[in-house]
Structures are given as C-alpha cells and as structure tokens.
Design a protein around this motif. Structure first.
Motif, mmCIF file in Angstrom:
data_model
loop_
_atom_site.group_PDB
_atom_site.id
_atom_site.type_symbol
_atom_site.label_atom_id
_atom_site.label_comp_id
_atom_site.label_asym_id
_atom_site.label_seq_id
_atom_site.Cartn_x
_atom_site.Cartn_y
_atom_site.Cartn_z
ATOM 1 N N GLY A 1 0.784 -1.219 0.000
ATOM 2 C CA GLY A 1 0.000 0.000 0.000
ATOM 3 C C GLY A 1 0.815 1.267 0.000
ATOM 4 N N ARG A 2 2.139 1.147 0.071
ATOM 5 C CA ARG A 2 2.996 2.333 0.180
ATOM 6 C C ARG A 2 4.092 2.391 -0.872
ATOM 7 N NH1 ARG A 2 5.620 4.960 5.607
ATOM 8 N NH2 ARG A 2 7.141 6.321 4.570
ATOM 9 N N HIS A 3 4.674 1.251 -1.181
ATOM 10 C CA HIS A 3 5.866 1.229 -2.033
ATOM 11 C C HIS A 3 5.573 0.738 -3.448
ATOM 12 C CE1 HIS A 3 7.725 1.131 2.048
ATOM 13 N NE2 HIS A 3 8.611 1.918 1.466
ATOM 14 N N VAL A 4 6.445 1.165 -4.355
ATOM 15 C CA VAL A 4 6.414 0.727 -5.749
ATOM 16 C C VAL A 4 7.813 0.264 -6.123
ATOM 17 C CG1 VAL A 4 6.199 1.530 -8.150
ATOM 18 C CG2 VAL A 4 4.515 2.251 -6.430
ATOM 19 N N LEU B 1 10.492 2.704 -4.554
ATOM 20 C CA LEU B 1 9.941 4.055 -4.486
ATOM 21 C C LEU B 1 8.953 4.110 -3.326
ATOM 22 C CD1 LEU B 1 9.231 6.924 -5.648
ATOM 23 C CD2 LEU B 1 7.555 5.756 -7.101
ATOM 24 N N ASP B 2 9.188 5.019 -2.390
ATOM 25 C CA ASP B 2 8.274 5.233 -1.267
ATOM 26 C C ASP B 2 7.333 6.366 -1.659
ATOM 27 O OD1 ASP B 2 6.968 5.869 1.073
ATOM 28 O OD2 ASP B 2 8.755 5.784 2.334
ATOM 29 N N THR B 3 6.068 6.042 -1.937
ATOM 30 C CA THR B 3 5.141 7.083 -2.382
ATOM 31 C C THR B 3 4.587 7.899 -1.224
ATOM 32 O OG1 THR B 3 3.193 5.624 -2.313
ATOM 33 C CG2 THR B 3 4.471 5.686 -4.363
ATOM 34 N N ALA B 4 4.729 7.421 0.007
ATOM 35 C CA ALA B 4 4.217 8.158 1.158
ATOM 36 C C ALA B 4 5.157 9.280 1.549
ATOM 37 C CB ALA B 4 3.995 7.217 2.337
ATOM 38 N N ALA B 5 6.475 9.085 1.436
ATOM 39 C CA ALA B 5 7.436 10.096 1.881
ATOM 40 C C ALA B 5 7.315 11.437 1.136
ATOM 41 C CB ALA B 5 8.848 9.533 1.826
ATOM 42 N N PRO B 6 7.240 11.506 -0.199
ATOM 43 C CA PRO B 6 7.676 10.464 -1.136
ATOM 44 C C PRO B 6 9.192 10.545 -1.342
ATOM 45 C CG PRO B 6 6.767 12.293 -2.358
ATOM 46 C CD PRO B 6 6.648 12.666 -0.900
ATOM 47 N N LYS B 7 9.759 9.370 -1.750
ATOM 48 C CA LYS B 7 11.205 9.301 -1.928
ATOM 49 C C LYS B 7 11.555 8.138 -2.842
ATOM 50 C CE LYS B 7 15.500 8.626 0.729
ATOM 51 N NZ LYS B 7 16.059 8.336 2.083
ATOM 52 N N LEU B 8 12.399 8.399 -3.822
ATOM 53 C CA LEU B 8 12.967 7.326 -4.614
ATOM 54 C C LEU B 8 14.212 6.874 -3.864
ATOM 55 C CD1 LEU B 8 12.838 5.594 -7.167
ATOM 56 C CD2 LEU B 8 14.197 7.329 -8.342
ATOM 57 N N THR B 9 14.085 5.778 -3.125
ATOM 58 C CA THR B 9 15.127 5.363 -2.189
ATOM 59 C C THR B 9 16.347 4.806 -2.906
ATOM 60 O OG1 THR B 9 14.468 3.056 -1.917
ATOM 61 C CG2 THR B 9 13.242 4.696 -0.648
ATOM 62 N N ASP B 10 17.407 4.597 -2.133
ATOM 63 C CA ASP B 10 18.612 3.949 -2.643
ATOM 64 C C ASP B 10 18.536 2.435 -2.502
ATOM 65 O OD1 ASP B 10 19.803 6.396 -3.261
ATOM 66 O OD2 ASP B 10 20.583 6.633 -1.225
ATOM 67 N N LEU B 11 17.424 1.935 -2.012
ATOM 68 C CA LEU B 11 17.265 0.498 -1.788
ATOM 69 C C LEU B 11 16.881 -0.186 -3.093
ATOM 70 C CD1 LEU B 11 15.281 0.614 1.570
ATOM 71 C CD2 LEU B 11 17.752 0.312 1.249
ATOM 72 N N THR B 12 17.715 -1.109 -3.536
ATOM 73 C CA THR B 12 17.486 -1.815 -4.797
ATOM 74 C C THR B 12 17.725 -3.304 -4.602
ATOM 75 O OG1 THR B 12 18.150 0.087 -6.151
ATOM 76 C CG2 THR B 12 18.196 -2.068 -7.210
ATOM 77 N N VAL B 13 16.768 -4.119 -5.009
ATOM 78 C CA VAL B 13 16.976 -5.562 -5.056
ATOM 79 C C VAL B 13 17.719 -5.846 -6.349
ATOM 80 C CG1 VAL B 13 15.879 -7.829 -5.121
ATOM 81 C CG2 VAL B 13 14.855 -5.982 -3.781
ATOM 82 N N ASP B 14 18.956 -6.302 -6.235
ATOM 83 C CA ASP B 14 19.795 -6.495 -7.410
ATOM 84 C C ASP B 14 19.173 -7.501 -8.379
ATOM 85 O OD1 ASP B 14 21.652 -4.731 -6.394
ATOM 86 O OD2 ASP B 14 22.887 -6.291 -5.481
#
Length: 403
Positions: free
Chosen positions: A88-91, A102-115
């Motif tokens: 319900g929050r992330h893409v 992508l955190d749409t609530a913050a919103p923020k394109l995070t540095d967290l990546t599943v390789d």
C-alpha cells in the motif's frame, strides 16, 4: 461472438529429486516487469484513493490519488516499469540495476534496490511479494508486511533459481507452494509447482502443455491461470489443467483477475503474423466450471495489454482506441456500459511506446492520455470524470498505492 473449447487435463508428472532450481518465463513482448492484470485487484466497491506513481521518459512522478496534483518528481532512467509492492505504500521501479524501491508516502525514490540483471515481473499475493530476475532466472520472495515496515535496509528474502535464465514469473500461494514457469532462452513449455522442504524445494507436479507461457493471475480460491500460445494453463488444488484455444494459434499473454471472482479475463490474439499490438477479442476462463471461451468484441473496441483492468462488481473495464472505457461482464461476455474518457487514439508501434492505459483502485480508474500529456481519474460506477492533470512530460506506466 463466443467460441468455446472443452478443457483437457494437462500433464501432471511429479519429478523426484528435482534439483534446487526453478524455471520461469514469459513473453517479453508485452509485460516484462509487471504482473499480469490489476495488482491486488479484488474488485471491491470501496472508493479508496492513495497515490499514483506515473513514469515518463527519464522521470517518475508521484501524484495525489484524489486531486492528481504532482507531489514530487524524481529523475530516473529513460524507460522504467512500475509495479506496486503490495504493501500500500511502495512501488518497485524496474531499472538496469534491478528493482528500485519508491516510497510514495514520503515520497522518496530510495537507494534500496533488489539487485537483478534483468528485472522482470512482480507478483503480490497471500502476503508475499515475489520478484523475478529474467537475467538469472531467480525468484526472490519477501514478506509484504516487511516492506511496509521497512527502514534503511531491505527485508530478508528467500529465493529459488531457475535451471536456465529467461523471462519468467512466479507466485507463492497461501500454503507456501511456489508455482513458477518452465523454460529457457529458446522455449517456454509450461510450469512447475514446488513446496519448500528445509533448505530446498521439492517438485509437486508440472505441466509442459503451455507453449510460450506468459503472465499469471490468481482468481478466487487461489486458482492460478497462465497464458499459452494455444490457450491457458490452470493450477488449482495441486494439479495442472490445460485449456485449448479454439484457434490453432490462440495466444493469451496476460491474465486480468479478481481474487473474489472465479473468472479470469485474458487478452487474446489468434493471428501470429498480425502487425501492431491492438486486440479485439478476450478469453474468459471460468476456474470453477473449468470452461474456456473466446469473446469477439464489437469492432469499436480495440485495446492493448495496458488497457484492461478488473473493478467494481468483478467486471472488466477495457479502455478502447475510441477513447471510451467499455464495461464487460465476464459472466456472459457482454458489454454492459461505456464511459467516454479520452480522445480516440492509435495503437503503439512498439510495446514500450507510451499509449493510453488504465489502472483501477476500488471504484476509481486512472487513465493516461499520452497524446495530451494528461492523466485522468474516473468513477467506474457512474463514468464521471473526477480529475484531470496535465503533466510536464508524456505519461507512460502507472502504479497505485493506497496510503
């Protein structure tokens, strides 16, 4: 016109001593990077509006789900795909590095990546979010709730690696069964169901009766349907069953589902040499009655893989090239309503090209209109346009979050 073929049982051979590898595949011509159908679309009648992520060449925007005002825009790659994470929050944004969060609530394109060497499908079901890396054939499984509570690190995952890398898709059922497609770089013949045993996976059954397997969707009671080049493949209650199309070539590439309906709506193509991506028929698979029908739509209804969604009343909503959303009743294949939304449009030259698409959240449909750089929202119970937003760039893909 409605055409029907009786189903025939698929191969169900248990493989003793199956190695700790899985295979998964799908046809990259349409849905590389997305699960087929509307993510999590059990077609409720509740109007819930959260946020909308919209990709454009080189950027991703987060919009308010009610007003469609742009909250934030982030730089990204020239072409990205968007997949709701299910919490319900992330893409998940598919990039050349993998699945970026992508955190749409913050919103923020995070540095967290599943390789991932070639980020592909994302499937949300039964409390699991399942990613598939086409480049390695690896299925990556994480608990959806862990994503909802994420801080600065990605949640723990489990995985299953295919014998040969290829474009694939996997789903984890409520009892932990992993159903994943079989194939390699040259062919994709079917699917296998596996159950976890300590530190390995054990094969339950498989079917190799689904050439060109692509896309998946869980209907009511966890009846999972995959598309084939000659029909569809059902996995339910530990067994596979094949449905044969009425045409020698009858390709279903995407399954549009509601988990509160036993009927799966599939896109359908019967001419392998047809140019372009516009379609004029749908497949209807009733997973309770075990029936498979093809419905030829009126000439005014032409659509692509981005133009079908399930919504209120478990109906199917088809965005056509005439600019209207056509409402199809999967019970009988009849068009029961039409809602004009955008101007008439032409099909894309390449599947990646921006063209109108539809995404549904509760009673609300979001419709992109690339020719006008605009995103619209509409009430699917009345057809009323609720909001429209002119974007600074061409909208391509969309993903919905609920808060």
């Amino acid at each position: 016109m409605l055409r029907q073929r009786n189903p025939r049982l698929g191969v169900t051979a248990a493989l003793a001593g199956f190695v700790l590898l899985a295979t998964a595949c799908a046809d990259g011509s349409a849905t590389a990077g997305s699960s087929a159908g509307t993510p999590g679309a059990s077609a409720s009648s509740t109007s819930t509006q959260g946020r909308l992520a919209v990709s454009s060449p080189g950027s991703i925007s987060v919009l308010d789900g009610t007003t469609l005002e742009v909250i934030e825009t982030f730089d990204s790659e020239e072409f990205t795909r968007l997949n709701a994470a299910g919490d319900g929050r992330h893409v998940f944004v598919t990039t050349t590095s993998g699945f970026q969060l992508l955190d749409t609530a913050a919103p923020k394109l995070t540095d967290l990546t599943v390789d991932a060497t070639a980020a592909g499908h994302v499937v949300r079901h039964a409390g699991n979010t399942v990613l598939y890396d086409d480049g390695t054939g690896t299925t990556i499984i994480m608990k959806t709730q862990d994503l909802a509570n994420i801080k600065d690190v990605l949640p723990e995952t489990s995985s299953y690696t295919a014998e040969s890398p290829h474009h694939g898709v996997s789903i984890v059922l409520a009892d932990g069964t992993l159903v994943t497609t079989l194939g390699d770089k040259t062919s994709r013949p079917g699917a296998v169901a596996l159950e976890p045993h300590d530190d390995h996976w054990h094969s339950i059954t498989e079917s190799r009766e689904c050439p060109g397997i692509h896309g998946e969707g869980p209907a009511m009671d966890e009846a999972v349907v995959f598309g084939c080049e000659d029909g569809a493949l059902l996995y339910h209650d530990g067994e596979f069953q094949k449905f044969t199309a009425p045409d020698k070539y009858g390709r279903m590439g995407n399954a549009f589902v509601s988990e509160s309906s036993p009927i799966v709506v599939g896109d359908y193509k019967n001419d392998p040499d047809a140019e372009g991506y516009l379609l004029n028929s749908v497949a209807l698979i009733d997973t309770e009655k075990r029936s498979y029908n093809v419905v030829e739509l009126p000439d005014t209804i032409n659509y692509t893989f981005r133009d079908v969604a399930r919504g209120p009343g478990d109906l199917a909503y088809i965005l056509s090239t005439n600019g209207s959303i056509h409402v199809l009743d999967p019970q009988n294949g009849k068009i029961v309503n039409e809602f004009p939304v955008i101007k008439a449009w032409e099909g894309p030259t390449e599947w990646q090209d921006a063209h109108p698409s539809i995404a549904v959240n509760g009673d609300i449909a979001y419709v992109s209109e690339p020719a006008a750089n605009t995103v619209h929202s509409a009430d699917l119970t009345t057809g009323k346009i609720l909001a429209s937003k002119k974007m600074d760039s061409v909208p391509n893909e969309m993903a919905i979050t609920t808060h």
